[in-house]
Design an enzyme around this catalytic site. Structure first.
Site, PDB file in Angstrom:
ATOM      1  N   HIS A   1       7.087 -13.018 -45.768  1.00 47.02           N
ATOM      2  CA  HIS A   1       7.468 -13.081 -47.188  1.00 47.02           C
ATOM      3  C   HIS A   1       8.941 -13.452 -47.272  1.00 47.02           C
ATOM      4  O   HIS A   1       9.664 -13.354 -46.284  1.00 47.02           O
ATOM      5  CB  HIS A   1       7.183 -11.754 -47.904  1.00 47.02           C
TER       6      HIS A   1
ATOM      7  N   ASP B   1      -5.275   3.258 -37.129  1.00 49.01           N
ATOM      8  CA  ASP B   1      -4.834   3.865 -35.873  1.00 49.01           C
ATOM      9  C   ASP B   1      -4.185   5.214 -36.138  1.00 49.01           C
ATOM     10  O   ASP B   1      -3.157   5.303 -36.819  1.00 49.01           O
ATOM     11  CB  ASP B   1      -3.852   2.923 -35.167  1.00 49.01           C
TER      12      ASP B   1
ATOM     13  N   SER C   1       7.182  -5.817 -41.795  1.00 50.37           N
ATOM     14  CA  SER C   1       6.756  -7.117 -42.326  1.00 50.37           C
ATOM     15  C   SER C   1       6.906  -8.194 -41.258  1.00 50.37           C
ATOM     16  O   SER C   1       7.988  -8.371 -40.699  1.00 50.37           O
ATOM     17  CB  SER C   1       7.595  -7.499 -43.542  1.00 50.37           C
TER      18      SER C   1
END
Length: 422
Positions: free
Chosen positions: A233, A355, A370
């Site tokens: 992003h 997880d 990210s």
């Protein structure tokens, strides 16, 4: 058993035929409706591996039928991976046409999946207006039409790229009208700013930003041309939330010093600091799909994996690679819950952290993760981009083939620059 007359049999057969016709008509209407949905839900172009046919994972059977009237066009991309583009028609159930699409067949790239945290240093192209302040009862900048998020390119014909340059021009204006060239939503315009004298100096009443720094995660490294993709992003201004226009950028080494766990309504974050002044590479592109550039060397000891194309991704189990403690990246289990193939969609995937080890350590996705690469069936298929504020176990992801395309823009630009220099 009652014997039926010929007329009774004829009537019964006629009724069956009518019902069948109604059912067939209903099925056809349903198929056309489904085809209409997929016409907007599916992209118009695809990557496919050489020697393979275009196949799309979907709830209904969709195949690709080559357009006989179209011919293939030979292309050569910047990484010397020969490719060709063909046009075909997507068919629902093999009989109902959806739309024509193009598919580019390439030698499937092999990319190094990373997962390491990296430092991001950006200098803006111009300066961004991030806030206003009152000067002698008013605000000159706001009054003349300047808005938060505007990029100031020049003042009185002098290009500006730092806070200091803007301040110097305003202070030396003697209160005279200044012509400000700015960019807003990609379009340039000019406004007249008249500074006001206050507390011994001329002021405009605006705060501007000329740089930014932060931490993200490297997604992949392309050893063939030295390019990388990361973050998934754009780097945006913390105040205006607008994407920062890039003038120059550097990749820095960071030390992860800790993390704040994510909780419902409170996304966590990786904590770290830049490690010395060593630069690992350059950032050449800050865009909606992440940051891209070149690295001086391979940042990972991981083996390369094949790139997975968006139409090959399936809902279900996958893994992400990330480093939350500054050590080598580890693999964690996730689920890909939603896939949005539509071109131009805001988000490509919805993922869920499953997880237990990662959930215990982080509470879910945290800021700084990210760019964490998503691996499914041994292929790089995407990267984590965002966390759901109210449910940090969930987040968004971006397709890896989109990020790969962006990295090739960097390779092409670098190759063109070399050719022009020679």
């Amino acid at each position: 058993m009652k014997n039926l007359s010929r007329s009774d049999l004829s009537s019964a057969l006629s009724a069956v035929i009518k019902r069948f016709a109604v059912l067939s008509g209903t099925l056809m209407i349903s198929a056309v409706s489904i085809a209409g949905f997929y016409k907007t839900a599916l992209p118009n172009s695809y990557f496919i591996s050489k020697g393979e046919n275009l196949m799309i994972n979907s709830a209904f059977s969709i195949s690709a039928k080559p357009c006989e009237s179209k011919y293939t066009v030979a292309l050569t991309d910047t990484s010397a991976r020969a490719s060709k583009t063909t046009e075909s028609t997507l068919m629902l159930f093999g009989s109902v046409p959806i739309k024509n699409v193009t598919s580019t067949s390439i030698d499937r790239p092999s990319l190094v999946p990373c997962g390491q945290a990296f430092g991001i240093k950006l200098l803006t192209d111009g300066v961004m207006v991030v806030d206003f302040s009152r000067v002698e009862g008013g605000c000159p900048a706001k009054s003349c039409g300047i808005k938060e998020g505007d990029i100031i390119i020049s003042i009185d014909g002098k290009k500006v790229s730092s806070n200091a340059e803007v301040s110097s021009i305003i202070r030396n204006s003697d209160g005279e009208k200044c012509s400000v060239l700015l960019r807003r939503s990609g379009k340039e315009q000019t406004v007249d700013l008249t500074p006001v004298y206050s507390n011994g100096a001329y002021k405009a009443g605006m705060w501007v930003r000329d740089s930014s720094a932060g931490i993200g995660t490297l997604t992949f490294y392309d050893a063939q041309n030295g390019t990388f993709g990361g973050l998934g992003h754009p780097v945006c201004d913390s105040d205006t939330k607008e994407m920062l226009p890039l003038s120059a950028g550097l990749v820095g080494k960071v030390n992860i010093t800790g993390l704040v766990q994510s909780d419902k309504g409170k996304p966590g974050q990786l904590l770290g600091e830049f490690s010395g002044s060593e630069n690992l590479g350059s950032i050449n592109l800050n865009c909606e799909d992440g940051v891209y550039g070149s690295l001086d060397k391979n940042p990972s000891a991981a083996e390369p994996v094949e790139l997975g194309f968006r139409q090959e991704i399936k809902k279900g189990k996958a893994k992400i690679l990330c480093s939350i403690d500054g050590k080598e990246p580890e693999s964690y289990d996730i689920l890909i819950e939603q896939i949005n193939l539509a071109g131009g969609s805001e988000h490509d995937m919805v993922v869920k952290i499953t997880d237990t080890d990662l959930l215990e350590k982080t509470g879910g996705i945290v800021q700084g993760m990210s760019g964490s690469p998503i691996i499914q069936n041994g292929r790089l298929v995407g990267a984590v981009t965002h966390v759901f504020i109210d449910d940090p176990q969930h987040g968004y992801g971006i397709f890896a083939d989109e990020m790969y395309s962006r990295s090739q823009e960097i390779a092409e630009s670098s190759e063109n620059s070399s050719e022009n220099a020679s």
